[in-house]
Design an enzyme around this catalytic site. Structure first.
Site, PDB file in Angstrom:
ATOM      1  N   LYS A  93       1.929  -3.303   6.576  1.00 29.18           N
ATOM      2  CA  LYS A  93       2.287  -3.641   5.317  1.00 29.18           C
ATOM      3  C   LYS A  93       3.852  -3.429   5.241  1.00 29.18           C
ATOM      4  O   LYS A  93       4.509  -3.891   4.676  1.00 29.18           O
ATOM      5  CB  LYS A  93       1.572  -2.412   4.564  1.00 29.18           C
ATOM      6  CG  LYS A  93       0.192  -2.943   4.138  1.00 29.18           C
ATOM      7  CD  LYS A  93      -0.072  -4.153   3.465  1.00 29.18           C
ATOM      8  CE  LYS A  93      -1.428  -4.326   3.065  1.00 29.18           C
ATOM      9  NZ  LYS A  93      -1.814  -5.375   2.387  1.00 29.18           N
TER      10      LYS A  93
ATOM     11  N   TYR B 182      -2.259  -0.369  10.581  1.00 30.20           N
ATOM     12  CA  TYR B 182      -2.666  -1.110   9.166  1.00 30.20           C
ATOM     13  C   TYR B 182      -1.227  -0.949   8.212  1.00 30.20           C
ATOM     14  O   TYR B 182      -0.642  -1.894   7.794  1.00 30.20           O
ATOM     15  CB  TYR B 182      -3.752  -0.439   8.541  1.00 30.20           C
ATOM     16  CG  TYR B 182      -3.797  -1.024   6.876  1.00 30.20           C
ATOM     17  CD1 TYR B 182      -4.172  -2.022   6.653  1.00 30.20           C
ATOM     18  CD2 TYR B 182      -3.524   0.201   5.956  1.00 30.20           C
ATOM     19  CE1 TYR B 182      -3.949  -2.097   5.206  1.00 30.20           C
ATOM     20  CE2 TYR B 182      -3.464  -0.005   4.908  1.00 30.20           C
ATOM     21  CZ  TYR B 182      -3.754  -1.313   4.357  1.00 30.20           C
ATOM     22  OH  TYR B 182      -3.731  -1.621   3.015  1.00 30.20           O
TER      23      TYR B 182
ATOM     24  N   SER C 168       0.973  -1.113  -0.083  1.00 32.50           N
ATOM     25  CA  SER C 168       0.150  -0.083   0.049  1.00 32.50           C
ATOM     26  C   SER C 168       0.613   1.270   0.152  1.00 32.50           C
ATOM     27  O   SER C 168       2.057   1.234   0.451  1.00 32.50           O
ATOM     28  CB  SER C 168      -0.992   0.139   1.233  1.00 32.50           C
ATOM     29  OG  SER C 168      -1.288   1.381   1.485  1.00 32.50           O
TER      30      SER C 168
END
Length: 338
Positions: A153, A149, A125
């Site tokens: 990643k 989050y 991302s």
């Protein structure tokens, strides 16, 4: 026929990528726990393509299930989508995100290593760029994250780089997505969040469909041309095609490389809203509310590396993204549940 193992393949990006894989002649094995997706999507893929998908309903952390899958099928490569993805939820439930995203990937990589399957395309991302001071952002920009989050990643990217350092026979493509929107042009599959959407486009389409009252626009005093946040919106089918190019790449190279998947153009919230209204004929009421913590004024990609190395370029403009998103929502007012 090469077999691709797609984790999280029943989700929004996973379904669109599966369609492209099947149409390119691959066989697809999907693992999905259906925590944020529906089995109906798999049935629609099969109708859309006229091909069969093997679906395992289960969790990426289930080592016994992964062992069964890898021992049963001759897998050429893995496309790894499986992961929780709501930024706000990650802040309130960080351990859940680290367990699912990071620990789940660790189980997957161990099983791949055990079976000698060392080709993987990882769904990363643009959140790994944190809060960049300028745009466009290329792959050499410093990496950081502003929420759990994004940190999951970033941790997985580091795991993959460390894995290659320890064993240079691995072939790894890390794809850093910007903001996927739109849907397959058939209107058969699309984005169908379980709860109130976290992303802008499904929120807009659900307001247009009468499921939500009005759109909330978070902030109108950013240093942008209209005061609202600017993002790089990319058609989900273009994103899916990027995974095919990445699979070709890992099939012919060893190493670990990160690639931006974005258009290189930034559009504000109000730009997107105006274009959607123009393309759909719908009026979207909206209300300006306060900024969200961690949101940046503007971020968009420099996609030149993907173009030069993968041979990948976007095919859809912002108007097509809006038309396809509305076609999906208007054909499926209540999503797959209908």
């Amino acid at each position: 026929m090469k077999t691709i193992f797609v984790t999280g393949g029943a989700g929004y990006i996973g379904t669109h990528t599966t369609v492209q894989l099947l149409e390119a002649g691959y066989e697809v094995i999907i693992l999905d726990n259906l925590s944020n997706s529906r089995q109906e999507a798999i049935q629609r893929i099969e109708i859309l393509t006229g091909k069969t998908v093997t679906l395992y309903v289960g969790d990426i952390r289930d080592q016994e299930l992964l062992d069964e899958i890898f021992s049963t099928h001759s897998i050429h490569a893995v496309v790894h989508f499986a992961g929780l993805k709501a930024v706000g939820e990650s802040v309130s439930q960080p351990l859940h995100y680290y367990d699912n995203n990071v620990a789940g990937t660790l189980v997957l990589l161990r099983m791949m290593d055990q079976y000698g399957i060392k080709r993987i395309v990882f769904s990363s991302s643009a959140t790994v760029y944190g809060i960049p001071t300028t745009s466009p952002v290329d792959e050499s920009f410093p990496l950081s994250a502003t929420n759990p989050y994004g940190r999951t990643k970033l941790m997985i990217e580091e795991m993959l780089r460390d894995l290659y350092t320890a064993d240079p026979s691995w072939s790894i493509a890390i794809l850093r997505y910007f903001n996927p929107i739109g849907a397959h042009d058939s209107g058969t599959i699309g984005e169908d969040p379980f709860d109130v959407p976290n992303n802008l486009m499904p929120y807009i389409t659900q307001v247009a469909a009468g499921r939500l009252k009005e759109l909330q626009v978070f902030g109108d005093d950013y240093p942008t041309h209209d005061g609202t946040g600017v993002r790089d919106y990319i058609h989900v089918v273009d994103l899916a095609l990027g995974h095919l190019k990445a699979l070709e790449y890992v099939g012919n190279h060893v190493g670990v490389e990160a690639f931006n998947l974005g258009t290189g153009k930034g559009y504000s919230v109000l730009d997107l809203l105006q274009t959607f209204q123009q393309e759909s004929g719908q009026t979207i009421p909206y209300q300006i509310t306060g900024k969200r913590d961690g949101d940046v004024a503007a971020i968009f990609a420099d996609p030149q590396k993907s173009k030069a190395i993968l041979g990948w370029e976007v095919r859809h403009d912002i108007e097509a993204m809006c038309r396809d998103a509305w076609r999906w929502q208007s054909n499926n007012p209540k999503g797959y549940s209908e």
